[in-house]
Design an enzyme around this catalytic site. Structure first.
Site, mmCIF file in Angstrom:
data_model
loop_
_atom_site.group_PDB
_atom_site.id
_atom_site.type_symbol
_atom_site.label_atom_id
_atom_site.label_comp_id
_atom_site.label_asym_id
_atom_site.label_seq_id
_atom_site.Cartn_x
_atom_site.Cartn_y
_atom_site.Cartn_z
ATOM 1 N N ASP A 438 2.670 -25.685 -14.651
ATOM 2 C CA ASP A 438 2.273 -24.297 -14.772
ATOM 3 C C ASP A 438 0.742 -24.236 -14.682
ATOM 4 O O ASP A 438 0.060 -25.236 -14.867
ATOM 5 C CB ASP A 438 2.757 -23.750 -16.115
ATOM 6 C CG ASP A 438 2.587 -22.253 -16.229
ATOM 7 O OD1 ASP A 438 2.486 -21.587 -15.186
ATOM 8 O OD2 ASP A 438 2.544 -21.746 -17.356
ATOM 9 N N LYS A 749 11.704 -22.000 -9.901
ATOM 10 C CA LYS A 749 11.338 -23.311 -10.441
ATOM 11 C C LYS A 749 12.529 -24.259 -10.432
ATOM 12 O O LYS A 749 12.390 -25.453 -10.126
ATOM 13 C CB LYS A 749 10.781 -23.150 -11.853
ATOM 14 C CG LYS A 749 9.476 -22.364 -11.895
ATOM 15 C CD LYS A 749 8.882 -22.300 -13.296
ATOM 16 C CE LYS A 749 7.550 -21.546 -13.284
ATOM 17 N NZ LYS A 749 6.903 -21.524 -14.600
ATOM 18 N N ASP A 768 5.411 -23.626 -20.559
ATOM 19 C CA ASP A 768 5.256 -23.138 -21.923
ATOM 20 C C ASP A 768 6.138 -21.935 -22.211
ATOM 21 O O ASP A 768 6.450 -21.649 -23.352
ATOM 22 C CB ASP A 768 3.792 -22.774 -22.200
ATOM 23 C CG ASP A 768 3.258 -21.760 -21.196
ATOM 24 O OD1 ASP A 768 3.996 -21.380 -20.267
ATOM 25 O OD2 ASP A 768 2.089 -21.354 -21.345
ATOM 26 N N ASN A 771 10.533 -18.698 -19.400
ATOM 27 C CA ASN A 771 10.888 -18.749 -17.987
ATOM 28 C C ASN A 771 10.877 -20.170 -17.432
ATOM 29 O O ASN A 771 11.479 -20.445 -16.405
ATOM 30 C CB ASN A 771 9.942 -17.864 -17.163
ATOM 31 C CG ASN A 771 8.494 -18.309 -17.287
ATOM 32 O OD1 ASN A 771 8.032 -18.656 -18.371
ATOM 33 N ND2 ASN A 771 7.769 -18.317 -16.194
#
Length: 1087
Positions: A438, A749, A768, A771
């Site tokens: 991310d 993802k 984190d 999602n």
């Protein structure tokens, strides 16, 4: 490069793109900021559409042109003609939602109805973040084939009344379980301590009365009030909103707060979550404004709950829904068997489990060979000998050494800010080929910083290397081409002073400094601007402390006009200070068309760098139009007494543009460079905009800025919508997977991870937010953030970073590679011992006494002593070896080969055969070289008698030889190729370098020294030697032992010299010429 067609954030000041000269109207100061619920309900679809800037610099509407709004007949809805779907709530008007949920937009549901709905829908709680149970952690410790083989061996030992052997193996099994259980339990306790608290209470309107209730008691149809700092307790369709913004980073990955608008009606049911601006979602936090909304989904029906639901089913562990009951039972049984045998897990776990099953089959085969030599007349002695041979092939201490070495590595990683939830994950991360990370808070600092300023006179200010975004002294400042020194205050022009004065006063954030610890309160953009002003000593506290400025009025930021204005009186007159989105302010400026075009051009240039652009302006104004309170806190100016906002915000003088962004962590660029050097490809998967993501990717090195780098391929930067539109075959046909994937959804993802698996890549996924959780679950190693990570993400992860720092991942990869290398070293050592013992015992079948019974070259307890005492501590010492100097300068190990490389297999047979042959030589030299009239005696496998003297002395010589050879092997196994006498030429040289080499690993040195010393008491202590170990004290036989050690050293060193000469090198720390050549070039994308 992919292009972004999704709706941009309505709050233009937070977006990179710049609109043209479209005028943005604000309501007058005495007019309500937002329409009422009824007004919103009666607003037509066309009028409810909101304009917003896009990456192309054009203006689009929220509704689009290809989908019609689903309008509902409220009477039909009330009669139950339609069923409400929370997924489409953003496409419904407020009256439609009220009718479908049978509630009231002013009074909410009544208390009795709320109780009934609570019973119907259940509590508003997300399942899945309860952590691992003690039973699950315990089962994990025994779920591998090697442990099961040891259990079988233990049972067999007790069955033949060999209690010593059975007890020792039981102790090994217990040690492994205890160490693994304690480590995993501590990690789980740490994770539970990191879990953040959900919204415990919320304000709800029921039966017309506002009350605070536990968030778990919310039901669909409830009216919920939200204010700044509140955590949204459920999914809500907004009824009213006033300057509302929410932080949705944990759900969508959007790095900045998103403005919300209750009156907006969206036509497309497929609008991404991040663009549903009339909805707020559970677990998100209110950063500005206030609102009221209707609960449309609770618990597992919320967007967070749906993602958590995906985590409750593991990958490939269930039958299809349409499968028969028998098929489902078969799938469950197979999966349970795979878990129990350790065939589900990391590559190392699977490899060792298969290896253990192979050894178990080999042990049975060897036992049958022993029985066949006795023509299957299995007497007690034949049975014991067969078991001895079977036990010799099994490395009893392997699982314990592996567990302890991994646990010690885990403790070391905890100091490096990495909490390992599963011991096997540490080894697994060492084999990573791809890292999917991310952006916000992991690669970047997660805080906004002013990076660029462009003034109307052409002055440019640049801020770089900011380590602490809230600290005005952090980083370097350049004005044009000169460095700015804050103490000298030189180079600050009059126009820059005006700019700084404006951004400082038109600002409601506060920067606090307590013991040099800087904290901030307020909106991220305002904090960044306030810190910018403070860098030049022009912060708001300094300006107000001088007494030259007195507050007159404030026109707060309004998301419909996207600007904010304050009015201050000073010695030189009263001024209105304004900041906001460029498209909202440009029409209000007293600038020529040419000047406005230049401003737009400069703003677009800043936006192209991934910066979020704010426009700053001011004007002189008549101060007598305003009341003059003494301070802002005491200002209670009646709105109707203020001049119209449109009057104040007109004829503005342009001062400059500010470019803001979330800066990379200082360690990120170096960490990415280390990944590339180590042959690991880094991918950025973010919910942020494509230009912002691309700019950060260039800055930290995910995308190369080097002029010699290959041209950027079209698919290396993609928007998630483009990636999701591809089929699996189209994705697999891409030359390489995207390095930057923007505007990602959870599904995107997951598809990215699945695509990597199809390419046989071994990937790490970091995240984190909620999602990120599905992708964390199915990735080979999932890494969650400990500081800002959601509970669900931590639950899905194998590791947790306590500092949310990407660089910590590199530390984990390095530690994982070190552990993998060391596992190969102690595995080689243990298997050499097993091969030597098998050769010795099989050939030893020919050593028979006068009655034709085979005499043990080694007693059962001698075998266990060598395997569990001598070898265990030596192997553990090898497991504590330092990382090779080039551990992060070589490509990842080949996952298709695993831990049993060709070199390791050849080495173990070469060294094992040599060791076994020398042990045979030691036994025969004593047994037949000096045998008297009694030969090998009789019944010498059980008790000592005078006729067994030769057998017992031969056995002691063999045991001592095996022990000393194992001690020497431990030092030789430190490196598969280099000589023991020149193992670290980069550190030590000269004839005495061997002493520095063996002293480097002090634990191993101690284990070798202890093994050498303990050998003598075992051989010489009365009763212990003859009764327990079945051998006797020796004298001249030590010469044979010494000769065997010298010959063995010569064989090992000669073999290593041949490997160096002929280039047979795949050892830990070795790089082939091909690897070195590849390393010097551009690292290719494994996936």
């Amino acid at each position: 490069m992919g292009t972004e067609n999704d709706l941009s954030d309505v709050e233009g000041q937070t977006e990179p793109p710049i609109c043209g000269l479209t005028k943005s109207e604000c309501p007058p100061s005495n007019h309500p900021k937002r329409p009422s619920a009824s007004a919103a309900a009666s607003t037509s679809t066309a009028s409810a559409s909101v304009s917003s800037p896009t990456l192309a610099g054009t203006v689009v509407t929220v509704d689009g042109n290809n989908t019609s709004t689903p309008t509902l007949d409220t009477d039909a809805a009330a009669c139950g003609g339609l069923v409400f779907a929370p997924e489409t709530a953003h496409t419904l008007t407020v009256p439609d939602v009220v009718a479908l949920l049978e509630t009231n937009s002013e009074n909410g549901v009544d208390t009795a109805e709320a109780a009934r709905r609570l019973e119907q829908y259940g509590p508003n709680a997300v399942k899945g973040a309860s952590g691992l149970s003690a039973w699950t952690i315990l089962l994990r410790q025994v779920s591998n084939s090697l442990t099961l083989v040891l259990v079988a061996t233990m049972i067999l030992s007790f069955a033949i009344a060999d209690h010593i052997e059975g007890g020792v193996i039981a102790a090994v099994i217990l040690l492994n379980i205890v160490v693994g259980y304690v480590q995993d339990s501590r990690a789980e306790a740490t994770i539970q301590a990191l879990y953040a608290l959900s919204a415990p209470t919320c304000k709800v309107v029921r039966s017309g009365t506002t009350e605070s209730i536990p968030a778990a008691d919310l039901v669909p149809g409830d009216l919920v009030q939200l204010g700044v700092g509140d955590v949204v307790p459920a999914d809500l369709r907004l009824i009213t909103s006033l300057n509302l913004s929410t932080d949705e980073s944990s759900l969508t990955g959007e790095s900045l707060p998103v403005s919300k608008h209750a009156e907006v009606l969206l036509k497309d049911a497929g609008v991404p979550l991040g663009d549903r601006i009339n909805m707020v979602y559970s677990s998100c936090k209110v950063t500005r404004g206030r609102a009221m909304g209707i609960v449309v989904a609770t618990g597992m029906s919320t967007e967070v709950g749906k993602i958590a639901g995906l985590l409750r089913t593991g990958r490939n562990d269930t039958a299809s829904k349409d499968a028969s009951l028998l098929e489902k039972l078969r799938v469950r049984t197979v999966n349970f068997g795979r878990v129990l045998l350790g065939l589900n897990g990391t590559p190392l776990q699977v490899t060792l489990s298969k290896f253990a099953l192979l050894l178990f089959g080999l042990a049975i085969l060897l036992a049958l060979i022993v029985f066949s030599t006795a023509k299957f007349k299995v007497t007690d002695e034949v049975l014991i000998y067969g078991i001895c041979v079977a036990v010799a092939v099994i490395p009893e201490s392997l699982i314990a050494v592996l567990t302890i070495a991994t646990a010690l590595g885990t403790r070391a990683m905890s100091k490096g800010n990495v909490v390992i939830r599963k011991l096997a994950a540490l080894e697994a991360v060492g084999g990573v080929t791809n890292v999917c990370s991310d952006k916000t808070g992991t690669l970047t600092q997660g805080k906004m910083v002013a990076k660029r300023v462009w003034l109307a006179d052409g002055t440019e200010v640049t801020i770089q290397e900011t380590e602490h975004p809230f600290d005005p002294t952090s980083g370097n400042v350049r004005i044009n081409s000169e460095d700015f020194v804050s103490d000298e205050k030189k180079g600050i022009s009059s126009r820059l002073n005006k700019f700084l004065e404006t951004v400082a006063l038109c600002n409601n954030s506060k920067i606090n400094n307590v013991n040099n610890e800087h904290t901030a309160i307020g909106e991220p953009t305002e904090i960044a601007l306030q810190v910018l002003a403070m860098r030049f000593g022009a912060g708001k506290p300094s300006l107000l402390a001088s007494g030259e400025h007195s507050f007159l009025a404030e026109y707060p930021f309004d998301s419909s006009c996207k600007r904010m204005t304050v009015v201050y009186n000073s010695e030189s007159g009263a001024y209105a200070y304004t900041k906001g989105a460029l498209e909202a302010m440009l029409p209000l400026m007293n600038a020529s068309v040419a000047q406005k075009e230049e401003i737009v051009s400069r703003a677009e240039a800043l936006a192209a760098e991934g910066l979020r652009v704010l426009c700053v302006a001011r004007r002189i104004i008549d101060g007598t139009l305003f009341a003059s309170p003494k301070s802002i806190e005491k200002a209670e100016v009646v709105t109707s007494t203020l001049p119209e906002r449109a009057t104040v915000e007109s004829d503005l003088t342009f001062l400059g543009l500010a470019g803001l962004y979330d800066p990379p962590r200082l360690e990120s660029a170096d960490a990415v460079a280390k990944c590339h050097k180590a042959g690991v490809t880094v991918h950025m998967l973010t919910g942020d905009h494509v230009k912002t993501a691309t700019a950060i990717a260039y800055e930290i090195g995910i995308l190369s800025k080097s002029p010699t780098a290959p041209t950027l391929q079209p698919n290396q930067v993609m928007v998630a919508s483009d990636f999701d539109a591809l089929s699996e075959s189209q994705i697999d046909a891409l030359p390489s997977l995207p390095l930057v994937l923007a505007r990602c959804s959870p599904t995107t993802k997951v598809r990215m991870v699945e695509a990597m698996h199809r390419r046989k890549a071994f990937c790490v996924m970091t995240g984190d937010g909620v999602n990120d959780s599905p992708a964390l679950k199915i990735s080979d190693v999932g890494i969650a953030m400990g500081l800002n990570g959601s509970d669900v993400a931590k639950e899905a992860a194998d590791m947790v970073l306590t500092d949310d720092n990407f660089a910590s991942i590199i530390t984990a990869v390095e530690e994982g590679r070190r552990l993998f290398d060391n596992i190969q070293k102690f595995l080689l050592h243990l298997l050499i011992s097993n091969i030597a013992q098998v050769i010795l015992l099989l050939i030893g079948l020919s050593f028979k006494d006068a009655q034709g019974v085979s005499v043990f070259p080694l007693s059962p307890l001698e075998i266990l002593w060598a395997n569990l005492v001598t070898s265990s501590f030596l192997a553990l010492g090898l497991g504590l070896e330092e990382a090779q100097p080039d551990v992060m300068s070589r490509p990842p190990h080949d996952l298709s080969i695993g831990i049993f490389t060709r070199e390791l297999i050849i080495d173990k047979f070469v060294y094992g055969t040599a060791m076994g042959a020398l042990c045979l030589a030691a036994f025969t030299s004593v047994a037949y070289g000096v045998s008297g009239p009694d030969g090998l005696g009789h019944h010498c496998n059980e008790d000592y008698s005078d006729v067994c003297a030769v057998s017992f002395r031969a056995r002691a010589t063999t045991f001592s030889t095996l022990t000393f050879l194992l001690l020497v092997t431990a030092w030789e196994a430190k490196h598969f190729t280099r000589s023991l006498f020149n193992m670290h030429p980069e550190k030590y040289s000269g004839p005495f370098s061997v002493f520095k080499t063996v002293w480097q690993n002090k634990f191993l040195f101690g284990a070798v020294s202890a093994g050498f010393i303990i050998c003598f008491p075992v051989v010489y202590i009365p009763v212990v030697n003859r009764t327990v170990f079945k051998h006797d004290a020796i004298t001249w036989e030590w010469g044979i032992v010494a000769a065997c050690v010298v010959v063995y050293l010569a064989i090992v060193e000669s073999w290593k010299a041949c490997k160096r000469r002929w280039g047979v090198n795949t050892a830990p720390g070795y790089m082939s010429k091909k690897d070195k050549a590849a390393q010097q070039g551009v690292v290719g994308d494994v996936a």
